[in-house]
Scaffold this motif. Structure first.
Motif, short mmCIF file in Angstrom:
data_model
loop_
_atom_site.label_atom_id
_atom_site.label_comp_id
_atom_site.label_asym_id
_atom_site.label_seq_id
_atom_site.Cartn_x
_atom_site.Cartn_y
_atom_site.Cartn_z
N ALA A 77 0.83 -1.28 0.03
CA ALA A 77 -0.01 0.10 -0.02
C ALA A 77 0.70 1.35 0.15
CB ALA A 77 -0.93 0.16 1.48
N ASP A 78 0.44 2.27 -0.87
CA ASP A 78 0.90 3.46 -0.69
C ASP A 78 0.25 4.56 0.57
OD1 ASP A 78 2.64 3.60 -3.23
OD2 ASP A 78 0.81 2.92 -4.11
N LEU A 79 -1.13 4.11 0.52
CA LEU A 79 -1.68 4.96 1.55
C LEU A 79 -2.88 3.80 2.28
CD1 LEU A 79 -3.00 7.35 2.95
CD2 LEU A 79 -4.62 7.38 0.87
N VAL A 80 -2.60 3.90 3.60
CA VAL A 80 -3.42 2.67 4.39
C VAL A 80 -4.36 3.80 5.46
CG1 VAL A 80 -3.37 1.29 6.34
CG2 VAL A 80 -1.39 1.18 4.64
N VAL A 81 -5.71 3.24 5.10
CA VAL A 81 -6.71 4.14 5.78
C VAL A 81 -7.43 3.30 6.83
CG1 VAL A 81 -8.76 5.42 5.54
CG2 VAL A 81 -7.31 5.08 3.61
N ASP A 116 11.60 -1.12 5.64
CA ASP A 116 10.53 -1.19 4.67
C ASP A 116 10.73 -0.18 3.47
OD1 ASP A 116 8.54 -1.85 2.94
OD2 ASP A 116 7.21 -0.97 4.17
N PRO A 117 11.19 -0.60 2.35
CA PRO A 117 11.32 0.51 1.23
C PRO A 117 10.29 1.51 1.22
CG PRO A 117 11.78 -1.71 0.34
CD PRO A 117 11.50 -1.83 1.71
N GLY A 118 9.14 0.84 1.45
CA GLY A 118 7.86 1.86 1.22
C GLY A 118 7.76 2.82 2.12
N ARG A 119 8.70 2.89 3.52
CA ARG A 119 8.25 3.74 4.56
C ARG A 119 8.41 5.31 4.13
NH1 ARG A 119 12.02 6.17 7.16
NH2 ARG A 119 13.62 4.99 6.14
N GLY A 153 5.38 1.41 9.12
CA GLY A 153 6.09 2.11 7.98
C GLY A 153 5.54 3.02 7.31
N SER A 154 4.73 3.76 8.12
CA SER A 154 3.91 4.81 7.28
C SER A 154 3.96 6.16 8.08
CB SER A 154 2.65 4.34 6.78
OG SER A 154 1.68 4.32 7.93
N GLU A 155 3.55 7.16 7.40
CA GLU A 155 3.54 8.59 8.34
C GLU A 155 2.01 8.82 8.28
OE1 GLU A 155 3.84 13.49 7.30
OE2 GLU A 155 4.37 11.75 5.76
#
Ligand SMILES: Cc1cc2nc3c(=O)[nH]c(=O)nc-3n(C[C@H](O)[C@H](O)[C@H](O)COP(=O)(O)O)c2cc1C
Length: 323
Positions: A77-81, A116-119, A153-155
């Motif tokens: 995922a690029d965006l997790v909701v 995680d490279p997506g971070r 691994g997300s903002e």
């Protein structure tokens, strides 16, 4: 761009699901591919607190839907909701069960030093509703969300919450939802505007996985790096996963997929091929680059390391050229 929704309300026709659907519809109109998982309908077992993930880097529970479905989609995922009604000042038990199991990703990051490279580009949003009107109504779940988004691994960017919403159907009559959702989508607009590069090889198990991981890690905030294969394998190459882990990059839970599936997610501006030959589709207007890279599958580990280094250099040079 891929947007993953995690829906926590047991009421499928309730307010939370309505809000999540409105948001997903808005991002689909903007070109995203979406998927919603309804936590109350999934077979996800609660965390055992056994410490297996801290010791070994993976969850002791092997085959429930957290392992087969949620971890791979979180990684993609690029965006997790996150979407949940307030239940006793937090998310529902079903969503909390899923959140607790993200401890395995936390352990990979903080105990095993795997990045995680997506971070760099992944974002996290929270949507919620509650029946009361207190100032602190969303504070509990917001804290939970903050740590969940960090673990995966997300903002964590925003929480959109509505007070005084109780009966199913109430939120659909709220006058501000459309405008609020549009404002949220506007805020993530830079994610849609990223230049899209598709890395394609034959099996999408080694080379294209490594290339897109480096591109994401180095420039994920300005490049949407996709990967695919002309004849995708069943799973990524475990030796590739191991040599990437040697340099601190987490490839676990990545799954191979077809070139068609990748193109559906985002129309690339550039396609970098590395061994899919005449099976790579030609798309008019797209820039093509071919990298002459041998397939490291089945070769000694030193060869896999060499290809890893070669791919990294090529990605760095490509990113330098693409600005
Ligand atoms: C078990 C349970 C606990 C709840 N706890 C709270 C709460 O602490 N604060 C609140 O404002 N509303 C609480 N509610 C009300 C729900 O948040 C509200 O009805 C919401 O609109 C339900 O959303 P849904 O339609 O998506 O399920 C609770 C409801 C249930 C069933």
């Amino acid at each position: 761009m891929f947007v993953l929704g995690l829906q926590g309300s047991p009421r499928k026709k309730g307010n939370t699901n309505y809000l999540l659907n409105e948001f997903m519809e808005a991002v689909r109109k903007r070109g995203a591919v979406t998927e919603v998982l309804h936590a109350p309908e999934m077979n996800i077992l609660p965390c055992l607190g056994c410490g297996n993930c801290e010791r070994k880097g993976f969850c002791a529970i092997k085959n429930d839907e957290m392992v087969t479905t949620v971890y791979p989609l979180l990684r993609r995922a690029d965006l997790v909701v996150l979407a949940s009604p307030v239940y006793f000042y937090n998310v529902t038990a079903q969503l909390k069960t899923l959140i607790d199991r993200s401890q395995a990703l936390w352990a990979r990051k903080y105990k095993h030093g795997l990045d995680d490279p997506g971070r760099l580009h992944r974002k996290g949003l929270f949507l919620s509703v509650g029946a009361t009107k207190g100032k602190n109504l969303f504070d509990g779940m917001s804290l939970t969300g903050r740590y969940f988004f960090d673990a995966i691994g997300s903002e964590y960017t925003d929480l959109l919450g509505y007070r005084r919403i109780e009966e199913p159907g109430e939120l659909a009559r709220h006058p501000d939802v459309e405008k609020d959702v549009a404002a949220l989508v506007e805020k993530i607009e830079p994610m849609f505007a990223r230049k899209k590069i598709l890395f394609a090889c034959r099996e999408n198990a080694c080379r294209s996985q490594m290339a897109s991981a480096f591109a994401r890690q180095l420039a994920g905030d300005r490049i949407e790096a996709l990967n695919a294969g002309s004849t995708p394998a069943d799973r990524i190459n475990p030796e590739m996963e191991a040599v990437m882990a040697e340099i601190g990059i987490d490839m676990a839970y990545r799954t191979p997929r077809s070139i068609d599936a990748a193109i559906e997610e985002a129309q690339p501006d550039m396609i970098v091929t590395m061994g899919c030959g005449e099976q790579c589709p030609y798309i008019p207007g797209v820039k093509y680059i071919d990298w002459d890279l041998p397939d490291p599958a089945g070769q000694p580990v030193e060869f896999m390391r060499e290809i890893r280094g070669d791919i990294r250099k090529r990605v760095e040079a490509l990113l330098g050229e693409t600005g």
